[in-house]
Design an enzyme around this catalytic site. Sequence first.
Site, PDB file in Angstrom:
ATOM      1  N   TYR A 167      19.491   7.804 -37.304  1.00 56.36           N
ATOM      2  CA  TYR A 167      20.526   8.657 -37.885  1.00 56.36           C
ATOM      3  C   TYR A 167      21.352   9.311 -36.767  1.00 56.36           C
ATOM      4  O   TYR A 167      21.475  10.535 -36.710  1.00 56.36           O
ATOM      5  CB  TYR A 167      19.914   9.727 -38.802  1.00 56.36           C
ATOM      6  CG  TYR A 167      19.055   9.155 -39.908  1.00 56.36           C
ATOM      7  CD1 TYR A 167      19.638   8.539 -41.007  1.00 56.36           C
ATOM      8  CD2 TYR A 167      17.666   9.216 -39.841  1.00 56.36           C
ATOM      9  CE1 TYR A 167      18.848   8.005 -42.024  1.00 56.36           C
ATOM     10  CE2 TYR A 167      16.871   8.679 -40.847  1.00 56.36           C
ATOM     11  CZ  TYR A 167      17.475   8.075 -41.934  1.00 56.36           C
ATOM     12  OH  TYR A 167      16.693   7.541 -42.938  1.00 56.36           O
ATOM     13  N   GLY A 217      12.093   5.407 -42.054  1.00 55.79           N
ATOM     14  CA  GLY A 217      13.198   5.161 -41.133  1.00 55.79           C
ATOM     15  C   GLY A 217      13.063   5.995 -39.864  1.00 55.79           C
ATOM     16  O   GLY A 217      12.647   5.512 -38.809  1.00 55.79           O
ATOM     17  N   ARG A 218      13.369   7.289 -40.010  1.00 57.13           N
ATOM     18  CA  ARG A 218      13.442   8.188 -38.852  1.00 57.13           C
ATOM     19  C   ARG A 218      12.192   8.148 -37.987  1.00 57.13           C
ATOM     20  O   ARG A 218      12.278   8.067 -36.755  1.00 57.13           O
ATOM     21  CB  ARG A 218      13.644   9.624 -39.368  1.00 57.13           C
ATOM     22  CG  ARG A 218      13.902  10.659 -38.287  1.00 57.13           C
ATOM     23  CD  ARG A 218      13.958  12.076 -38.872  1.00 57.13           C
ATOM     24  NE  ARG A 218      14.857  12.186 -39.991  1.00 57.13           N
ATOM     25  CZ  ARG A 218      16.168  12.422 -39.908  1.00 57.13           C
ATOM     26  NH1 ARG A 218      16.713  12.612 -38.737  1.00 57.13           N
ATOM     27  NH2 ARG A 218      16.914  12.484 -40.990  1.00 57.13           N
ATOM     28  N   GLY A 274      10.301   9.584 -45.136  1.00 55.31           N
ATOM     29  CA  GLY A 274      10.421  11.030 -45.009  1.00 55.31           C
ATOM     30  C   GLY A 274       9.524  11.679 -43.975  1.00 55.31           C
ATOM     31  O   GLY A 274       9.561  12.903 -43.823  1.00 55.31           O
ATOM     32  N   CYS A 327      38.269  18.307 -29.820  1.00 56.63           N
ATOM     33  CA  CYS A 327      38.935  19.613 -29.886  1.00 56.63           C
ATOM     34  C   CYS A 327      38.530  20.331 -31.169  1.00 56.63           C
ATOM     35  O   CYS A 327      39.368  20.638 -32.010  1.00 56.63           O
ATOM     36  CB  CYS A 327      40.443  19.448 -29.772  1.00 56.63           C
ATOM     37  SG  CYS A 327      41.091  18.155 -30.819  1.00 56.63           S
TER      38      CYS A 327
HETATM   39  C1  LIG Z   1      15.344   6.099 -50.855  1.00 56.15           C
HETATM   40  C2  LIG Z   1      15.071   6.332 -49.413  1.00 56.15           C
HETATM   41  N1  LIG Z   1      14.039   5.709 -48.854  1.00 56.15           N
HETATM   42  C3  LIG Z   1      13.739   5.864 -47.541  1.00 56.15           C
HETATM   43  C4  LIG Z   1      14.496   6.689 -46.737  1.00 56.15           C
HETATM   44  C5  LIG Z   1      14.119   6.828 -45.290  1.00 56.15           C
HETATM   45  O1  LIG Z   1      13.777   8.144 -45.030  1.00 56.15           O
HETATM   46  P1  LIG Z   1      13.278   8.565 -43.571  1.00 56.15           P
HETATM   47  O2  LIG Z   1      14.233   8.020 -42.603  1.00 56.15           O
HETATM   48  O3  LIG Z   1      13.280  10.055 -43.632  1.00 56.15           O
HETATM   49  O4  LIG Z   1      11.898   8.004 -43.414  1.00 56.15           O
HETATM   50  C6  LIG Z   1      15.585   7.384 -47.295  1.00 56.15           C
HETATM   51  C7  LIG Z   1      16.393   8.280 -46.485  1.00 56.15           C
HETATM   52  O5  LIG Z   1      17.275   8.948 -46.914  1.00 56.15           O
HETATM   53  C8  LIG Z   1      15.886   7.189 -48.673  1.00 56.15           C
HETATM   54  O6  LIG Z   1      16.904   7.806 -49.240  1.00 56.15           O
END
Ligand SMILES: Cc1ncc(COP(=O)(O)O)c(C=O)c1O
Length: 412
Positions: A387, A277-278, A237, A358
Amino acid sequence: MTSYSISSNLESHIHRLATQQPDDPLCAYLYDLGSLSTRIQEMVATLPPNVSLFYAAKANPMPEILTTLAPFVAGFEAASGGELMHLAQQNTHKPLIFGGPGKLNSELKTALEHNVDAIHVESITELKRLEALANALDLVAPVYLRMNIDIGDITLSKLAMGGKPTPFGLDEEDLNDALTLIKRTDRIRLNGFHFHLMSHQLETERHIALIQGYFNKVKQWQAVYQLDAMGINLGGGMGINYLEPGKDFDWPTFCQQLQHLIVHEGMESIPLRFECGRFISAPCGYYAMEVIDIKKNLGEYFAICRGGTHHFRTPAAQGHDHPFIVVPHQKATDSTHAEHAINNSLVNERISIVGQLCTPKDILARQQLVQELKIGDYVVFTLAGAYAWNISHQAFLMHPEPSFYFFNHPSP
Ligand SMILES: Cc1ncc(COP(=O)(O)O)c(C=O)c1O
């Protein structure tokens, strides 16, 4: 450690790609694997000693991304049976963890057969199904209970995944039943608790307050249910600032604050983990679109570019104007497509960047000031490594896929 440094050789790679496909305007994802490798190493090096970092593959599961990260991350998180199989096939030799709502029996079985490090259980029903499967396979299922808790007045970011009613995780009211079930079976081994309550977090203090809330809850549960000390997955997150690129979540400061919190709370011996992730993969990716046409319509300029939200849904998904840079066309080498209009440039004007779909929703940035833009130039969206391609509605209108290009490969 900034998320917003544009790769120094990006322009030359764009021109190289354009030369390789001179007949049609360019449309491509480019990934700087060297910067990804540097970033993950810096992130891991800053972590407190008892904290490990997993990569949430949902952000970008491309094999090149996974293998670049593999030497440095503690493991990978899969959020579906598909991701789990994909991760297993990459042979990264790293632990896998399996989460996500609505897991199928077949997926749980795959997870058990692949000897995953942890299954994040989302409900009592899932726990019962897992127990039955483990029994049938004569295995023990390693489990983290995913919890959704009330976090009181800790302000949530715009994409709250918990802390309010959501489909994710167990309610605290279910914990007693879950622990009773776990205590009476030898098929489930409870290794910890899992939390992922928010995404797009930009402020370290708020994230530390959230983690403090997790620690308090776990300690309370340990006291009430007489549980042994166990691991805590603190989720992901950490945010990327798409609106003010560079003013990101301050990872080094966060890690210092976390270390203080860990010592203050006496959690030094608890295995803690993140599954981000992000924040890991967004900065390494670029989505480049060649300008096909520039039009003025009812007083506003539009640049119609090769590609669109069917390749790059991030701005539509987030409802924001995605940051971009302009890479000028190189007449000598790039596509001939622009030759009729190459001298027709727009200077110091506001313009919307749109794709080829379109639908008026195919808009990637609205009324942005450009110093100069002409047909044949490349609008290059930054922070496009997470993403992005994998969350896009790629089949709509049957346009071809973009090219994919990986550069600055780290030395093995
Ligand atoms: C359970 C869980 N863990 C980890 C993540 C990774 O989150 P982020 O890409 O915001 O770090 C997510 C993203 O939706 C998630 O649902």
